[in-house]
Design an enzyme around this catalytic site. Structure first.
Site, short mmCIF file in Angstrom:
data_model
loop_
_atom_site.label_atom_id
_atom_site.label_comp_id
_atom_site.label_asym_id
_atom_site.label_seq_id
_atom_site.Cartn_x
_atom_site.Cartn_y
_atom_site.Cartn_z
N SER A 23 -70.35 -10.12 44.99
CA SER A 23 -71.00 -8.90 44.49
C SER A 23 -72.51 -9.09 44.44
O SER A 23 -72.98 -10.21 44.19
CB SER A 23 -70.45 -8.65 43.09
OG SER A 23 -70.52 -7.31 42.75
N TYR A 183 -78.90 3.72 38.00
CA TYR A 183 -80.14 3.76 38.76
C TYR A 183 -80.32 5.13 39.41
O TYR A 183 -79.51 6.04 39.19
CB TYR A 183 -80.19 2.58 39.75
CG TYR A 183 -80.13 1.26 39.00
CD1 TYR A 183 -81.13 0.93 38.07
CD2 TYR A 183 -79.07 0.37 39.16
CE1 TYR A 183 -81.06 -0.25 37.34
CE2 TYR A 183 -79.01 -0.82 38.43
CZ TYR A 183 -80.01 -1.11 37.53
OH TYR A 183 -79.94 -2.27 36.79
C1 LIG Z 1 -76.64 -11.81 37.20
C2 LIG Z 1 -76.11 -10.48 37.63
C3 LIG Z 1 -76.87 -9.65 38.43
C4 LIG Z 1 -76.37 -8.43 38.88
N1 LIG Z 1 -77.10 -7.67 39.77
C5 LIG Z 1 -76.51 -6.60 40.39
C6 LIG Z 1 -77.12 -5.98 41.49
O1 LIG Z 1 -78.16 -6.39 41.99
N2 LIG Z 1 -76.50 -4.90 42.03
C7 LIG Z 1 -75.30 -4.45 41.56
O2 LIG Z 1 -74.76 -3.47 42.08
N3 LIG Z 1 -74.68 -5.06 40.53
C8 LIG Z 1 -75.25 -6.14 39.96
N4 LIG Z 1 -74.60 -6.81 38.97
C9 LIG Z 1 -73.24 -6.37 38.60
C10 LIG Z 1 -72.22 -7.17 39.39
O3 LIG Z 1 -72.38 -7.02 40.80
C11 LIG Z 1 -70.79 -6.76 39.00
O4 LIG Z 1 -70.56 -5.42 39.37
C12 LIG Z 1 -70.52 -6.95 37.51
O5 LIG Z 1 -71.06 -8.17 37.04
C13 LIG Z 1 -69.02 -6.93 37.21
O6 LIG Z 1 -68.37 -7.91 37.99
P1 LIG Z 1 -67.92 -9.36 37.40
O7 LIG Z 1 -66.99 -9.06 36.25
O8 LIG Z 1 -67.22 -10.01 38.57
O9 LIG Z 1 -69.13 -10.09 36.94
C14 LIG Z 1 -75.09 -8.01 38.48
C15 LIG Z 1 -74.33 -8.83 37.63
C16 LIG Z 1 -74.81 -10.07 37.23
C17 LIG Z 1 -73.94 -10.94 36.36
#
Ligand SMILES: Cc1cc2nc3c(=O)[nH]c(=O)nc-3n(C[C@H](O)[C@H](O)[C@H](O)COP(=O)(O)O)c2cc1C
Length: 366
Positions: A23, A183
């Site tokens: 992601s 956003y």
């Molecule tokens: C450090 C960090 C940075 C993130 N930056 C973005 C980003 O640039 N674009 C985006 O769509 N989501 C971003 N997210 C959200 C993640 O892509 C993801 O949708 C969210 O953390 C839920 O997934 P997970 O439970 O696997 O962490 C970010 C999440 C984390 C933890």
């Protein structure tokens, strides 16, 4: 048993080795939008995660569209050259395909990095004027955005197109529009943040207008052979906000506009909204979009274990899964999932000796 998660998938003309996607994750570590050695190490590491594709963090199409002073951008020649260097390294270092998420932060721009507090930039920290569909702040004490006027629509749309053209020149395998997490595009879609009285506000069809105009303009320059997708909001998780029904309608519209896939995320439209704390909380919405809109679907959100990811794909809830935090925790998540699910991942020759033979040998001797 053959793993569904580890079966290949094709998006446009791009063949992915499996359905695991890293992601997009902001690193807040760029220099005026330009990637540097941090990104070289971070993305180079994820190139060997075993995921079929890595999506590079939200990369902003104009300077004032950055979330923080440390966010990546693709609005200057220097930004383009810096990211080209990183991608060239990732190609040499690993096996994953690379997509890029292009973004505009709207009223959530001009923020502190998370480790600086994550709030709006203070007056002594070089804040800037943010833009949004309506002059409504993200939360209490947040910057008051300026409502977009005609020239902003043109400039932002062109900036998305130019960033996509830069991404094509750099040689990315896929492009993803960031239409979620509160956003700019999401701010247009949600009735919570869009109170416009013109043709860009009111009913859902009008609120979709600007994000769709951007999607069509970007599609016009991205060859049909290359996947173009969008990360969208499955729900605002607040009364009066976007619902899964809206997400289905928006996915159908984006499919009509020529997009190849939808990634279903959610939340983030106002400071007080909270996502559900349940594993795979976006998967039921992705399942509806996959079935009702008939477009390749990815989902994300508290997917942590290989068996959970396998079940989402095997049960037809999504075609791909994305992981963020679990990949930071275990940057070889895909290798380890392959071991658990009795599947194979591509490995660079330098690392082949850490393949399945190691484990079968160790288990025989144990
Ligand atoms: C450090 C960090 C940075 C993130 N930056 C973005 C980003 O640039 N674009 C985006 O769509 N989501 C971003 N997210 C959200 C993640 O892509 C993801 O949708 C969210 O953390 C839920 O997934 P997970 O439970 O696997 O962490 C970010 C999440 C984390 C933890």
């Amino acid at each position: 048993m053959t793993s569904a998660l580890f079966s290949p998938i094709r998006l446009a003309d791009l063949e992915l080795a499996n359905r695991i996607v890293v992601s997009p994750m902001c690193q807040y570590s760029a220099d005026d939008g330009s990637a540097n050695d941090w990104h070289l190490g971070h993305l180079g590491m994820l190139a060997n995660s075993g995921a079929g594709m890595v999506i590079v963090e939200a990369t902003h199409v104009e300077r004032l569209g950055r979330i923080t002073h440390g966010c990546l951008g693709l609005y200057t020649d220097d930004n383009e050259a810096a990211l080209a260097r990183v991608l060239a390294h990732c190609r040499r270092a690993g096996t994953a395909k690379f997509g890029i998420q292009i973004a505009h932060a709207g009223r959530k721009a001009s923020s502190q990095r998370p480790w600086e507090g994550g709030g709006p930039l203070k007056p002594d920290a070089d804040p800037w004027q943010t833009i949004a569909p309506s002059a409504l702040p993200f939360g209490e004490n947040w910057h008051m955005p300026r409502a977009l006027v005609a020239e902003d629509f043109t400039r932002v749309r062109n900036a998305f197109v130019q960033a996509a053209e830069r991404a094509l020149r750099i040689g990315f395998d896929a492009i993803e529009l960031h239409y979620a997490h509160g956003y700019l595009a999401h701010e247009f879609l949600s009735p919570i943040s869009n109170r416009r009285k013109d043709e860009y506000g009111g009913p859902l069809a009008a609120r979709m207008r600007f994000p769709r105009e951007v999607a069509r303009a970007v599609r016009a320059v991205v060859p049909k052979s290359m996947p173009l997708g969008a990360r969208i909001t499955g729900s605002d998780w607040i009364e009066g906000g976007l619902t899964p029904d809206d997400a289905v309608a928006f996915s159908k519209a984006l499919k009509d506009d020529g997009l190849d896939y939808i990634d279903v995320s959610s939340g983030g439209v106002i400071a007080t909204a909270r996502n559900p704390p349940t594993p795979g909380y976006n998967a039921p919405i992705a399942e509806r979009i996959k079935r009702e809109a008939g477009i390749a679907t990815r989902t994300v959100g508290l997917i942590v274990t290989p068996s959970q990811a396998e079940a989402i794909v095997a049960e037809g809830k999504a075609d791909m899964i994305a992981l963020a935090r679990a990949m930071l925790d275990d940057p070889r998540w895909g290798w380890h999932a392959a071991r658990d699910l009795d599947a194979e991942v591509p490995r660079v020759p330098q690392y082949q000796r850490a393949g399945p033979k190691l484990w079968s040998g160790a288990l025989k001797r144990a």
